[in-house]
Scaffold this active site. Sequence first.
Site, short mmCIF file in Angstrom:
data_model
loop_
_atom_site.label_atom_id
_atom_site.label_comp_id
_atom_site.label_asym_id
_atom_site.label_seq_id
_atom_site.Cartn_x
_atom_site.Cartn_y
_atom_site.Cartn_z
N GLU A 149 -7.50 -3.33 -6.43
CA GLU A 149 -6.40 -3.62 -7.24
C GLU A 149 -5.98 -5.12 -7.29
O GLU A 149 -4.87 -5.51 -7.32
CB GLU A 149 -5.41 -2.70 -6.86
CG GLU A 149 -5.62 -0.97 -7.00
CD GLU A 149 -4.59 -0.49 -6.29
OE1 GLU A 149 -3.33 -0.89 -5.89
OE2 GLU A 149 -4.80 0.56 -6.16
N HIS A 224 -5.99 7.93 -11.74
CA HIS A 224 -4.76 8.52 -11.43
C HIS A 224 -4.16 8.77 -12.78
O HIS A 224 -3.64 8.02 -13.34
CB HIS A 224 -3.80 7.61 -10.66
CG HIS A 224 -4.44 7.46 -9.14
ND1 HIS A 224 -4.26 8.79 -8.25
CD2 HIS A 224 -4.80 6.40 -8.45
CE1 HIS A 224 -4.70 7.97 -6.96
NE2 HIS A 224 -4.96 6.83 -7.01
N GLU A 254 -10.40 7.88 -6.94
CA GLU A 254 -9.17 8.57 -6.32
C GLU A 254 -8.61 9.59 -7.47
O GLU A 254 -7.18 9.47 -7.57
CB GLU A 254 -8.03 7.23 -6.35
CG GLU A 254 -8.54 6.31 -5.34
CD GLU A 254 -7.52 5.16 -4.92
OE1 GLU A 254 -6.28 5.50 -5.38
OE2 GLU A 254 -7.85 4.10 -4.33
N ASP A 256 -6.55 12.07 -9.46
CA ASP A 256 -5.55 13.28 -9.35
C ASP A 256 -4.99 13.33 -10.80
O ASP A 256 -5.10 12.24 -11.42
CB ASP A 256 -4.60 13.13 -8.25
CG ASP A 256 -4.00 12.05 -8.32
OD1 ASP A 256 -3.87 11.03 -9.11
OD2 ASP A 256 -3.25 11.68 -7.17
O1 G3I Z 1 3.36 6.33 8.18
C1 G3I Z 1 4.51 5.99 8.00
C2 G3I Z 1 5.40 7.07 8.64
O2 G3I Z 1 5.44 6.49 9.90
C3 G3I Z 1 6.73 7.06 8.06
O3 G3I Z 1 7.50 7.74 8.83
C4 G3I Z 1 7.00 7.22 6.53
C5 G3I Z 1 8.17 7.17 6.00
O4 G3I Z 1 8.38 6.97 4.56
O5 G3I Z 1 6.05 6.44 5.83
C6 G3I Z 1 4.63 6.63 6.04
O6 G3I Z 1 3.98 5.54 5.68
C7 G3I Z 1 3.87 5.92 4.30
C8 G3I Z 1 2.22 6.01 3.92
O7 G3I Z 1 2.03 6.32 2.68
C9 G3I Z 1 1.84 7.25 4.92
O8 G3I Z 1 2.21 8.64 4.45
C10 G3I Z 1 4.25 4.93 3.20
O9 G3I Z 1 5.56 4.92 3.25
C11 G3I Z 1 4.01 5.31 2.01
O10 G3I Z 1 4.30 4.16 1.05
C12 G3I Z 1 2.37 5.18 1.97
O11 G3I Z 1 1.92 5.58 0.59
C13 G3I Z 1 0.78 5.53 0.34
C14 G3I Z 1 0.25 4.41 -0.76
O12 G3I Z 1 -0.82 4.46 -0.99
C15 G3I Z 1 0.91 3.15 -0.22
O13 G3I Z 1 0.84 2.23 -1.34
C16 G3I Z 1 0.30 6.71 -0.29
O14 G3I Z 1 0.15 7.82 0.84
C17 G3I Z 1 -1.17 6.68 -0.69
O15 G3I Z 1 -1.89 7.82 -1.41
C18 G3I Z 1 -1.62 5.61 -1.80
O16 G3I Z 1 -2.76 5.51 -2.06
C19 G3I Z 1 -3.23 4.41 -2.99
C20 G3I Z 1 -4.53 3.75 -2.61
O17 G3I Z 1 -4.61 3.36 -1.50
C21 G3I Z 1 -5.02 2.72 -3.81
N1 G3I Z 1 -4.64 3.40 -5.08
C22 G3I Z 1 -3.53 3.91 -5.50
C23 G3I Z 1 -3.17 5.01 -4.41
C24 G3I Z 1 -2.06 5.76 -5.06
O18 G3I Z 1 -1.03 4.85 -4.95
#
Ligand code: G3I
Length: 332
Positions: A149, A224, A254, A256
């Site tokens: 990205e 997405h 990715e 969905d």
């Molecule tokens: O791990 C922490 C946890 O310790 C904490 O308690 C919790 C509270 O919010 O947060 C957890 O982290 C989260 C993490 O996912 C793991 O679940 C983050 O807040 C959350 O922001 C994070 O989101 C991820 C996101 O990328 C970050 O930008 C999504 O799961 C993940 O699906 C998403 O994936 C991205 C790809 O990497 C790139 N392309 C887009 C895609 C969707 O946004």
Amino acid sequence: MPLWRYGVVGLFAAIALAQSAPPLRELAERRGILIGAAVEPNLLVEEPRYAQVLAREFSLVVAENVMKWGALQTSRGQFNFAAADLLVDFAQKHKQAIRGHTLVWHQQLPRWMYGNFSRSEMEAILAEHIRTVVGRYKGRIAYWDVVNEAIGDDARLRATPFDVLPDYLERAFRLARQADPQAKLFYNDYGAEGLGPKSEAIYNLLKSLKEKGVPIDGVGFQVHVDQGFSPQRVGMAENLERFARLGLEIHITEMDVRLVGGQPQAERLEAQARVYQEVLQVCLRQPRCKVFTLWGFTDAYSWRAASEPLIFDDRYQPKPAYFALQRTLQQP
Ligand code: G3I
């Protein structure tokens, strides 16, 4: 949700599944592609059903979060590979290929990365991260999203902490190639599936990297989208074709499909199934498209769980989208 709730189509689909249609990974193999899913490794341990379905249906895995910079190098020079190792071990045990996601991204960076480093410090930081991470999994991770990205929705390069190193993009690819010469190296982005300013900017970027001899092997299209998406409408096949002509391998990385709008649920699920089917068809018709990956597989653990975007429901029952993929893989 039980299958009968998906109406007549769901019922027939359930009967078809009961008649032991092969799992998706087997059907995909016959078509010469890998079918993948994004994974949260803690669930492999905590939820046996999750691990079972993943192993049965998918021939490739990618870490949804645990191989990002912020997860691996929480403080400078301190690496934590426990969760990533778990995924790599699982994949090897189940003969699944692995996509590494991701080395250079402006999101999910640890706080220490915003430390106003000098150019030479950033050079060292980037080199250490890529050598350590790619080197650790040398020979085991087949594909790396080296850069994720980098182009914004305005079709220009985004601002990132890496910018102090003007050549960070090409440098990242070169470092990854040195660390594992066998791994295929990818640029990955969203909102670039169709023809338009963003995909144009990515095309020009990758073309110029290729011309400079930067070691880049492929491009990932995230997909997405929601149930109203139409690959035909955005010119997805034509778009993929021009990247293919650059000599790049193409992955759907990715996918969905969010459910939106107020139609009855059965109609929304059918529309969702159609989108999965059409995107898979575009991939199957493009000889350089080798991987079709979903961003998760059960609605229970999607980053967009509320809009039920995946192919298994939250109780691991296959949805119409599952059967659409199954049928499409079986069509000659
Ligand atoms: O791990 C922490 C946890 O310790 C904490 O308690 C919790 C509270 O919010 O947060 C957890 O982290 C989260 C993490 O996912 C793991 O679940 C983050 O807040 C959350 O922001 C994070 O989101 C991820 C996101 O990328 C970050 O930008 C999504 O799961 C993940 O699906 C998403 O994936 C991205 C790809 O990497 C790139 N392309 C887009 C895609 C969707 O946004």
